[in-house]
Write a protein that holds these residues in place. Structure first.
Motif, PDB file in Angstrom:
ATOM      1  N   VAL B  10       0.840  -1.263  -0.138  1.00 48.17           N
ATOM      2  CA  VAL B  10      -0.048  -0.010  -0.132  1.00 48.17           C
ATOM      3  C   VAL B  10       0.791   1.209   0.151  1.00 48.17           C
ATOM      4  O   VAL B  10       2.083   1.105   0.493  1.00 48.17           O
ATOM      5  N   PRO B  11       0.395   2.385  -0.494  1.00 43.09           N
ATOM      6  CA  PRO B  11       1.182   3.440  -0.526  1.00 43.09           C
ATOM      7  C   PRO B  11       1.403   4.091   0.937  1.00 43.09           C
ATOM      8  O   PRO B  11       0.397   3.824   1.693  1.00 43.09           O
ATOM      9  N   VAL B  13       1.079   7.079   3.132  1.00 39.10           N
ATOM     10  CA  VAL B  13       0.459   8.309   3.068  1.00 39.10           C
ATOM     11  C   VAL B  13       1.128   9.230   4.132  1.00 39.10           C
ATOM     12  O   VAL B  13       0.749   8.963   5.219  1.00 39.10           O
ATOM     13  N   VAL B  26      -5.178   6.409  -6.112  1.00 45.66           N
ATOM     14  CA  VAL B  26      -4.199   7.397  -5.215  1.00 45.66           C
ATOM     15  C   VAL B  26      -2.987   7.564  -5.749  1.00 45.66           C
ATOM     16  O   VAL B  26      -2.259   6.852  -6.559  1.00 45.66           O
ATOM     17  N   ALA B 125      -4.981  -1.240   4.700  1.00 49.97           N
ATOM     18  CA  ALA B 125      -5.304   0.336   4.926  1.00 49.97           C
ATOM     19  C   ALA B 125      -5.734   0.950   3.964  1.00 49.97           C
ATOM     20  O   ALA B 125      -6.163   2.015   4.131  1.00 49.97           O
ATOM     21  N   ASP B 126      -5.636   0.615   2.718  1.00 47.16           N
ATOM     22  CA  ASP B 126      -6.203   1.337   1.511  1.00 47.16           C
ATOM     23  C   ASP B 126      -7.614   1.172   1.108  1.00 47.16           C
ATOM     24  O   ASP B 126      -8.311   1.912   1.261  1.00 47.16           O
ATOM     25  N   THR B 127      -7.925  -0.142   0.825  1.00 45.69           N
ATOM     26  CA  THR B 127      -9.361  -0.445   0.299  1.00 45.69           C
ATOM     27  C   THR B 127     -10.196  -0.616   1.296  1.00 45.69           C
ATOM     28  O   THR B 127     -11.405  -0.388   1.341  1.00 45.69           O
ATOM     29  N   GLY B 128      -9.669  -1.174   2.510  1.00 48.99           N
ATOM     30  CA  GLY B 128     -10.399  -1.587   3.663  1.00 48.99           C
ATOM     31  C   GLY B 128     -11.853  -2.406   3.287  1.00 48.99           C
ATOM     32  O   GLY B 128     -12.871  -1.864   3.886  1.00 48.99           O
ATOM     33  N   ASP B 129     -11.667  -3.385   2.576  1.00 47.85           N
ATOM     34  CA  ASP B 129     -12.792  -4.272   2.386  1.00 47.85           C
ATOM     35  C   ASP B 129     -13.304  -5.234   3.597  1.00 47.85           C
ATOM     36  O   ASP B 129     -14.408  -5.579   3.427  1.00 47.85           O
TER      37      ASP B 129
END
Lengths: 362, 255
Positions: B10-11, B13, B26, B125-129
Motif C-alpha cells: 500500500v502507498p 501516505v 491514489v 489500509a487502502d481499500t478497507g474491504d
C-alpha cells in the motif's frame, strides 16, 4: 422494500453504533416502494455530518419496512424496555429475535446464516450492520455464504435500477471516499458509523417482535465467543471527554508523566500516535489513528504530534483540537483550532501547575 | 506448522492523500510503499509461532511486480518462502483476491505441503474491504476469526482473543484455520543484516492470475471535503499557558 439491520446490544439498550446503522437503514427502507419510477431518487445520503437527510423515508411511507435482527431474548424488547423503546423510536417495525435457546452466543458464521435465512423469508432487498468488529465480520460471512459482494463502511447508498446500487464508501479509514456500483440484487453493506449521526425517526413505529427459529447448518457454531466477565476499569479512549495526545515529541517512555497528570486533572485519558506504540513507548491500546482507536472527545490536546494523516483519521471527529508543537509548520496545525508553539516539556508542566493553582484558589 | 501470511503493498501516505486526475487511483508519484500495517504484525506473529512450535512461514502478495519489495521485507524478517501473484497494476476486488489465495492453498495441499494456518490483516489500509480472509475460509471450509489481538496455539488447537466493548472475547477452534489480526497483537521486529542479505538473494515464486471484475465496481475516488483550518496561535512556550487555561475554561473541560 424490506431492509434488515443487524443490531448489537449495549446492556439493556441498543449499541450506539447500531443506532447509527439503523438511521442509515431507515433512509434506505423508505422510498423504495414510494417511488418505483425514480429509482435513482431514493436512498440515503449521509456523507456529511448533517443528519438532516436521514428522514428521506420511514416505515410509514408506502410499504418501506425497517426490520431489526437481534440475538436476545424476546423479553429484552418488550415495549417498556430501553431496547424496545429505542427500536420503535428509530422506526423499526419488526424485530426478529434469535433467543439464547436457539443460539447461545456470538458465532459469526451462525449469525450470518440467520441473516441469509431472513433474506429468504422477508424478501429483504438490503442487509446492513454497523461497521464494528462484529458487524464487519458477520457481513463478510454473509457475503461469502451468499456468493455476493459486500461493501464495507458505506456513507451513502441508493438503489440504481437494474445495475444494483449506487454506494459511497470509506477507504483509508475515511480519508478517501469511493463512489461505486454494487452489482447485486440484495445490497450487503456495513455502515461507517463515524459518518452517520444517530437520529430517531420523525414518528415512532409500532414494533412487532418475532421469535425467529433459524435453520443452522452443522459447524455453524464451531467458532463461538466466550466473553470475559470483567470489564476493564477506568475511562475508555473511545468515549473519553478529554484526550491528551502524545507523539514523537514526547521523546521517550519517561516523558508521558506530565501528560498523564494533565489527563488526570481534566478527567481524561492519554492517547498516542502510531510512532509511540511502534517504538514501544506506550501500549498499543492507547493508539489514536487508522490502526488504533477512533476518538470523539470534546477536547483533543495533541502534544508533540506532527499530524500524519493516519493519525488524523483517528482524531478528526474530536469537537475541538488544540495542538502544542515546537514546529509552527507541523501538519497538525491545519487540523487544529488552536495551537501553542513551544516545547511540550515546558508547556505541559506549566499548564499542570496553572490548573492546580487555579484549583487551590477556587 | 506451515503458515501462509497474505500481505498487501500500500502507498505510504504522509500529510495528505491525492487522487490521480482520472479519479481512479491514489497518486503515488510522491510516496513510497509499505506493507499494510496489520499485515506487518501478521508476519511477525507467524514468525513468533514458528519460533515456538517449529515450521515454516510463507508470504504471499497479489500486486504489481514492484510488490516483490514487500515480499522481500517479510523474507528479511524471517519468512522462508515468498509467492507473488503478479498483476498488471489494476486493482483487484476482495472476491477475486480471495479466490487466488484459495488457489495457492490448494496448490500447496496438492504438493503435500498443506498450510495449517493462514494469517491476514483485519483490513487493508487502502481499500478497507474487511472480508478477504473470511471469503478464503469459506472456500476452504476452515474456521475463521477476524480482528484478533492474541493467538495461542497448542495441541488442543487455537485460542484467539479480541476486544469487544471493553471486554475480551475468546474463540477456541482447531487447525487448519484462517485468522485475521490487528496491529497491537505484537511489536514487529526490525530486520537483521543477515536477514536482509538473505531476502535479497531469495527466489520468489511467481504466478500470473487473470484479472476479473468483482461485484463492487469502482466509479471514482475522491478526497472528502473538510474545512481546511489554520490554527489560531495562542502564544509561544509557557507564556501561552494563561491563554490556554482560559480556552480550556471556555470549552468547559476544567475541573
Amino acid at each position: 422494500m424490506t431492509v434488515l439491520c443487524l443490531v448489537e446490544r449495549d446492556g439493556a439498550g441498543v449499541a450506539d453504533a447500531s443506532l447509527r446503522a439503523l438511521t442509515f437503514a431507515r433512509g434506505l427502507a423508505g422510498p423504495g416502494d414510494a417511488d418505483p419510477g425514480g429509482a435513482d431518487q431514493g436512498g440515503v445520503d449521509l456523507g456529511g455530518t448533517d443528519p438532516g437527510g436521514a428522514d428521506l423515508g420511514g416505515v410509514g411511507q408506502a410499504g418501506g419496512r425497517l426490520a431489526a435482527v437481534l440475538f436476545a431474548g424476546a423479553e429484552a424488547l418488550a415495549s417498556e424496555t430501553p431496547a424496545g423503546q429505542e427500536l420503535a423510536g428509530y422506526g423499526v417495525s419488526d424485530a426478529y429475535v434469535i433467543e439464547p435457546g436457539q443460539l447461545p452466543g456470538y458465532a459469526p458464521l451462525a449469525w450470518a446464516r440467520v441473516l441469509a435465512g431472513l433474506i429468504e423469508t422477508t424478501g429483504a432487498t438490503a442487509v446492513l450492520a454497523a461497521g464494528t468488529d462484529r458487524g464487519a465480520e458477520v457481513m463478510a460471512h454473509l457475503g461469502a455464504l451468499a456468493g455476493a459482494p459486500m461493501a464495507a463502511n458505506c456513507v451513502s447508498a441508493a438503489p440504481s435500477g437494474e445495475a444494483g446500487w449506487r454506494i459511497t464508501r470509506q477507504r483509508w479509514a475515511g480519508l478517501l471516499l469511493e463512489d461505486a456500483v454494487l452489482e447485486a440484487p440484495t445490497a450487503l453493506l456495513t455502515v461507517a458509523t463515524d459518518a452517520i449521526a444517530p437520529t430517531p425517526a420523525a414518528g415512532r413505529a409500532a414494533l412487532t417482535v418475532h421469535r425467529h427459529e433459524p435453520a443452522l447448518a452443522d459447524g455453524d457454531q464451531a467458532v463461538m465467543a466466550t466473553e470475559s466477565a470483567e470489564r476493564s476499569g477506568g475511562i475508555s479512549l473511545a468515549t473519553a471527554r478529554v484526550v491528551v495526545g502524545g507523539g514523537r515529541g514526547v521523546g521517550g517512555p519517561e516523558g508521558f508523566a506530565p501528560l498523564e497528570e494533565l489527563a488526570g486533572l481534566l478527567g481524561g485519558v492519554v492517547g498516542v500516535s502510531r510512532v509511540v506504540t511502534s517504538e514501544g513507548w506506550r501500549p498499543h491500546k492507547q493508539q489514536v489513528g487508522q490502526t488504533g482507536t477512533k476518538i470523539t472527545p470534546e477536547l483533543y490536546l495533541a502534544c508533540g504530534i506532527s499530524g500524519a494523516i493516519q493519525h488524523i483519521a483517528g482524531c478528526a471527529s474530536a469537537k475541538h483540537i488544540v495542538a502544542v508543537n515546537s514546529d509552527a509548520g507541523a501538519p497538525i496545525l491545519s487540523h487544529a483550532e488552536y495551537a501553542v508553539i513551544g516545547d511540550l516539556h515546558e508547556v505541559i508542566p506549566a499548564l499542570v501547575a496553572a490548573i492546580k493553582a487555579r484549583g487551590v484558589s477556587a | 506448522m506451515e503458515i501462509l501470511v497474505c500481505v498487501k503493498r500500500v502507498p505510504m501516505v504522509g500529510g495528505k492523500i491525492v487522487v490521480t486526475g482520472d479519479g481512479q487511483d491514489v497518486d503515488t508519484r510522491m510516496s513510497g510503499f509499505a506493507m499494510s500495517p496489520h499485515e506487518e504484525c501478521a508476519v511477525e506473529e507467524a514468525i513468533q509461532i514458528t519460533e515456538r512450535l517449529g515450521g515454516n512461514v510463507s508470504v504471499l502478495t497479489l500486486g504489481p511486480p514492484d510488490a516483490a519489495e514487500q515480499l522481500r521485507d517479510a523474507l528479511a524478517l524471517g519468512a522462508g518462502r515468498a509467492v507473488l501473484l503478479e498483476t498488471d497494476g489494476r486493482e483487484w476486488g476482495p472476491i477475486a483476491t480471495a479466490e487466488e489465495i484459495v488457489a495457492e492453498a490448494r496448490r500447496r495441499a496438492e504438493a503435500d505441503q498443506a498450510y495449517d494456518l493462514l494469517l491476514l490483516g483485519n483490513e487493508a489500509a487502502d481499500t478497507g474491504d474487511y472480508q478477504v480472509g473470511v471469503r478464503v475460509a469459506h472456500a476452504l471450509g476452515w474456521p475463521c476469526v477476524t480482528g484478533i489481538k492474541g493467538i495461542e496455539i497448542d495441541d488442543g488447537g487455537v485460542r484467539a482473543r479480541r476486544e469487544y466493548r471493553g471486554n475480551e472475547e475468546l474463540f477456541e477452534f482447531g487447525l487448519p484455520a484462517v485468522i485475521t489480526v490487528k496491529e497491537g497483537i505484537n511489536l514487529p521486529r526490525y530486520p537483521s543484516l543477515p536477514g536482509r542479505l538473505r531476502a535479497k538473494r531469495a527466489v520468489i515464486e511467481e504466478h500470473r492470475p487473470q484479472w476479473r471484475p468483482d461485484g463492487l465496481r469502482k466509479v471514482a475516488l475522491r478526497v472528502p471535503e473538510t474545512e481546511r483550518k489554520q490554527a489560531t496561535v495562542l502564544g509561544t512556550g509557557a507564556d501561552a499557558v494563561p491563554a490556554l487555561v482560559a480556552l480550556l475554561d471556555e470549552l468547559g473541560v476544567l475541573p
